[in-house]
Structures are given as C-alpha cells and as structure tokens.
Design a protein around this motif. Structure first.
Motif, PDB file in Angstrom:
ATOM      1  N   THR A  18       0.861  -1.181   0.000  1.00  9.31           N
ATOM      2  CA  THR A  18       0.000   0.000   0.000  1.00  9.31           C
ATOM      3  C   THR A  18       0.893   1.225   0.000  1.00  9.31           C
ATOM      4  OG1 THR A  18      -0.082   0.091   2.422  1.00  9.31           O
ATOM      5  CG2 THR A  18      -1.821  -1.170   1.312  1.00  9.31           C
ATOM      6  N   CYS A  20       1.861   4.737   1.718  1.00  9.49           N
ATOM      7  CA  CYS A  20       1.695   5.547   2.923  1.00  9.49           C
ATOM      8  C   CYS A  20       1.347   6.982   2.539  1.00  9.49           C
ATOM      9  CB  CYS A  20       2.971   5.522   3.763  1.00  9.49           C
ATOM     10  SG  CYS A  20       3.434   3.864   4.334  1.00  9.49           S
ATOM     11  N   GLY A  21       0.575   7.646   3.385  1.00 13.79           N
ATOM     12  CA  GLY A  21       0.054   8.970   3.042  1.00 13.79           C
ATOM     13  C   GLY A  21       1.099  10.050   2.917  1.00 13.79           C
ATOM     14  N   ALA A 141      -1.014   5.642  12.539  1.00 10.27           N
ATOM     15  CA  ALA A 141      -2.275   5.826  11.809  1.00 10.27           C
ATOM     16  C   ALA A 141      -2.234   7.095  10.971  1.00 10.27           C
ATOM     17  CB  ALA A 141      -3.447   5.859  12.784  1.00 10.27           C
ATOM     18  N   GLU A 144      -0.257   6.501   8.049  1.00  8.94           N
ATOM     19  CA  GLU A 144      -0.857   5.428   7.252  1.00  8.94           C
ATOM     20  C   GLU A 144       0.080   4.246   7.104  1.00  8.94           C
ATOM     21  OE1 GLU A 144      -3.166   6.624   3.777  1.00  8.94           O
ATOM     22  OE2 GLU A 144      -2.964   8.710   4.429  1.00  8.94           O
ATOM     23  N   ARG A 146       1.039   0.441   8.090  1.00  7.14           N
ATOM     24  CA  ARG A 146       0.172  -0.698   8.361  1.00  7.14           C
ATOM     25  C   ARG A 146       0.692  -1.622   9.466  1.00  7.14           C
ATOM     26  NH1 ARG A 146      -3.969  -1.244   4.597  1.00  7.14           N
ATOM     27  NH2 ARG A 146      -4.302   0.832   3.740  1.00  7.14           N
TER      28      ARG A 146
END
Length: 429
Positions: A18, A20-21, A141, A144, A146
C-alpha cells in the motif's frame, strides 16, 4: 573514478503493498501496476540492466566490484528471501562484490520473519534496515503505516537472533498529533531492541501526497519548526546517553555501525543506481532512470540502458554539493574546500559555537566509517567544543591540516551555514 575509493551499487525495488500517506517515493501498489509487472518480471529486467551497466563501465575502463550494495524501495522484503537472493546474485554476476562488502536491504517489519532473515544471511546480506517510524499507534495511523507498533522491534530482534551484526531502525518525528511522550516511547523501544544504528528524520509534507492534501484542507496541522528542533535535540540526547554517536545529521550509530553505503553519497562518491527511477553518480556525471517499471523493462529488453536524463555538473555545482553533504557529517570537510573569502563567515560561526575547526590529527579513522575521539589536549580547537579558526578571514595554516565541521548545536543550522558560505564565495567572484 579513483580506483581506491569505495564504489556502491544501489538497487531500487519499486513495489509496496500500500502507499503511505506521506510518501512520494517512486513506488507502485499492485492495483497501480495490474498484471503488467510482477516481481519475477522486475528481476528479469534488473538482471538485464546490471549486465548492460557492467558492460558499459568496462568499455570506459571504469568497471569495479561493489564495496557496498544497498537494496531500497519501495519494499524490498516483498521479494522475499528467495527474490533478494536472486537480486544479490545478479549484482555479483555483473559487477562483482568486493571482499568484506557491506550489503544492506531495507525491509518492512510486516513482510519479515525469522526464516526471511536467515535466508538473507545465507545469501550474503550483512545489514538490515527496518522502517519503524513510531511506537505510538495513533502516529502510525496518521502516517498510514500498516504495521503494529511492536512489530518493528520484534523484527529487529529476529534479525539480530538470526546473526545480523548490523541492524538499523528508522524513525520519523514531528508527525501531527505526536507528543514528547510518543517520541520518548519510540526511543525506549529502539534502544531496547538492541540495534546498532538509528536513522531519525523530521516529517516533510511532500506536495502531491495524501498528507499534503490533508494539511492544505486543514484536516492536519503542518509540522512546526520549533517543535521539530526540540524533538531532534531530545532524540540526540537520548541516543547519546545510550551510547550512540551521531555521524551524520540524521544518523546515529554505535562504534563500527555506520552505514558505509550512505557514506558514499555523503562523501560525493561513485555509485550505480539500478532499477526504475534510480539515480547514479559515475565519473562526474549524474543520471537517473525512467520511473515506471513497464517503461524500464521495455528499455532493457531492447538492449538499452533505461537512462532518462544525464547531467554533468559544473565545478561550482560539484563544490556546492560537496559542502552541503560534507557539512552534514560529524567529520566535516577539509579546510581547503572553503574559499579564503568565506573564512570570515567560518570565523563568525566558530565564535557563535556553530562551527568548529581542528587539526586533521584530531580526527582519524581506524577503519571505514569508525571515528576516533578527539584528544582533550587540543583545547580550544577540540572538535567537541567549537574552537577558533586561526586568523580571522584567512585559511588556517596549511601545516595544521585543518578540517571544518558543524558543532552539536550547529547541526540544526547546517543548511543555513552552507548557504552563507556560498554567498560569501559568490560575492568575492
């Protein structure tokens, strides 16, 4: 290329489970790539590139075995121990790997296991770098990330138990909502893990990321410079008390634990960057590859190096980079790198306790990257204390073989100090 200088190979693995932000690295998730690129097809293309690269350097008389190999990303551990073993074999078969080389891979804690680390050690890896970022769930969080807060520490212990002598944990500080207590907890977890290296980076909100959009909409506050400075000092004090010494502004290590590959970058060395979007510096030329894995694979399949753009830096550009990178390191730069016209600036910063000047014999290296403490007998020129700079506005006497470096306090102002030195040099031209 000086044959006596270390030569590095960086390999970029562009895959992440994924995104990350906060991340703006050249990475791709499975949903972004679809079935057009897989780990196996990436490794096929990488083997072709490494062969082409080795042939290109050999034709120019620049072929050398790698003294360091660094696999970064992205998330290299998604390749598994088998994929990373194949990757390292490709480097060995093309460039060759020097005896005693440092071989590092980055890994995401969630995609590692005791069996994974055992496989890496068998393949010849000597160092592991794990992304921890924070021990606080709410900070992870916001970023972002995981992985669970304790998994990074557990992974570090698994790597050490497998037999790795050198293990790094990365942390990020200054995340919105983070508190001093969160940083303290992260530091306690890192030191408790028993690693010999820590990298600590202040959060940078990069344009184009999800975090940047949240900050712009007011959903998250932007990092504050005074908070970042206070957190940096907190991190440095804690790690110093735990026996880790800074050797580059964002990096701390126990004796012998310094990352030799990254020191090649900071010392303006030579390296080949393989993989999509990777950057290289060879014989005074910088170049970087096409970014998308599919475009990269097509180029090497056609027998072409996947280089997108080349740049030969001017003497002034090289000088600027050497100062910027060199003054981030504890060892600093040779005094002769600084033009005589800039010595009034050096003297001013020395008097303010932000720069230090010292004889070369105050700083010697027992081995690659291992620093000796400066003798107390050097008094005001002791590298740990600041000191004066010979006569104002002049170079120190050549026989003193002096170096110039930031002090502990000067680390927070390193970029501004370099800018002032360059402005002084420019005004004199």
């Amino acid at each position: 290329m000086n044959q006596d200088d270390p030569f590095g190979v960086y390999v970029h693995v562009p895959f992440c489970a994924t995104r990350c932000g906060y991340c703006d690295f050249n990475t791709y998730t499975p949903g972004e790539l679809g079935s057009s690129a897989s780990p196996e097809s990436y490794l096929d293309a990488l083997e072709r590139e490494l062969d082409l690269a080795a042939q290109s350097l050999a034709q120019r008389g620049l072929a050398r075995p790698a003294h360091t190999v660094f696999v970064g990303g992205g998330t290299p551990s998604l390749l598994g121990a088998r994929g990373l073993t194949r990757l390292l074999a490709a480097v060995r078969d093309s460039f060759g790997i020097a005896r005693g080389a440092e071989i590092t891979t980055e890994s995401n804690p969630e995609s590692t296991s005791p069996e994974f680390f055992a496989g890496l050690l068998d393949a010849g890896f000597t160092r592991v770098s794990l992304g921890m970022q924070s021990a606080a769930p709410h900070v992870l969080a916001i970023l972002e990330r995981r992985h669970t807060p304790g998994r990074a520490v557990q992974a570090a212990r698994e790597a050490l138990a497998a037999g790795f002598e050198h293990v790094n944990l990365d942390m990020i500080y200054g995340t919105p909502t983070e508190t001093d207590a969160d940083v303290q907890a992260t530091l306690e977890a890192i030191v408790g893990a028993g690693v010999d290296h820590v990298s600590a980076y202040s959060l940078i909100v990069e344009e184009g990321t999800r975090m940047a959009r949240k900050v712009r909409r007011g959903e998250l506050p932007a990092p504050q410079d005074d908070v970042l400075a206070a957190r940096y000092e907190m991190i440095d004090a804690y790690l110093a008390a735990a026996g880790m010494e800074w050797y580059e502004v964002s990096n701390w290590a126990r004796p012998g634990g310094q990352c030799r590959h990254n020191e090649i970058y900071w010392r303006d060395g030579q390296w080949w960057g393989a993989g999509p979007g990777a950057h290289s510096h060879i014989a005074g030329e910088r170049f970087y590859h096409v970014k998308h894995p599919a475009t990269y694979a097509r180029a090497v399949a056609e027998g072409r190096l996947p280089i997108k753009e080349r740049e030969r830096l001017s003497a002034q550009e090289r000088h600027t980079e050497r100062l910027m990178l060199g003054l981030r390191m504890r060892r600093g730069v040779p005094a002769e790198w600084i033009a005589p016209q800039a010595w009034p600036v050096v003297e001013d910063y020395c008097q303010r306790g932000l720069l230090r000047c010292f004889p070369e014999k105050c700083f010697r290296e027992k081995a690659e990257g291992e620093e000796l403490a400066a003798p107390e007998a050097f008094g005001e020129d002791n590298p740990r204390e600041g000191g004066s700079c010979a006569q104002k506005g002049q170079r120190p006497p050549a026989e003193a073989a002096q170096r110039v470096a930031v002090t502990d306090a000067g680390r927070l102002f390193a970029d501004g100090i370099v800018a002032d030195l360059l402005v002084a040099e420019e005004r004199a031209r």
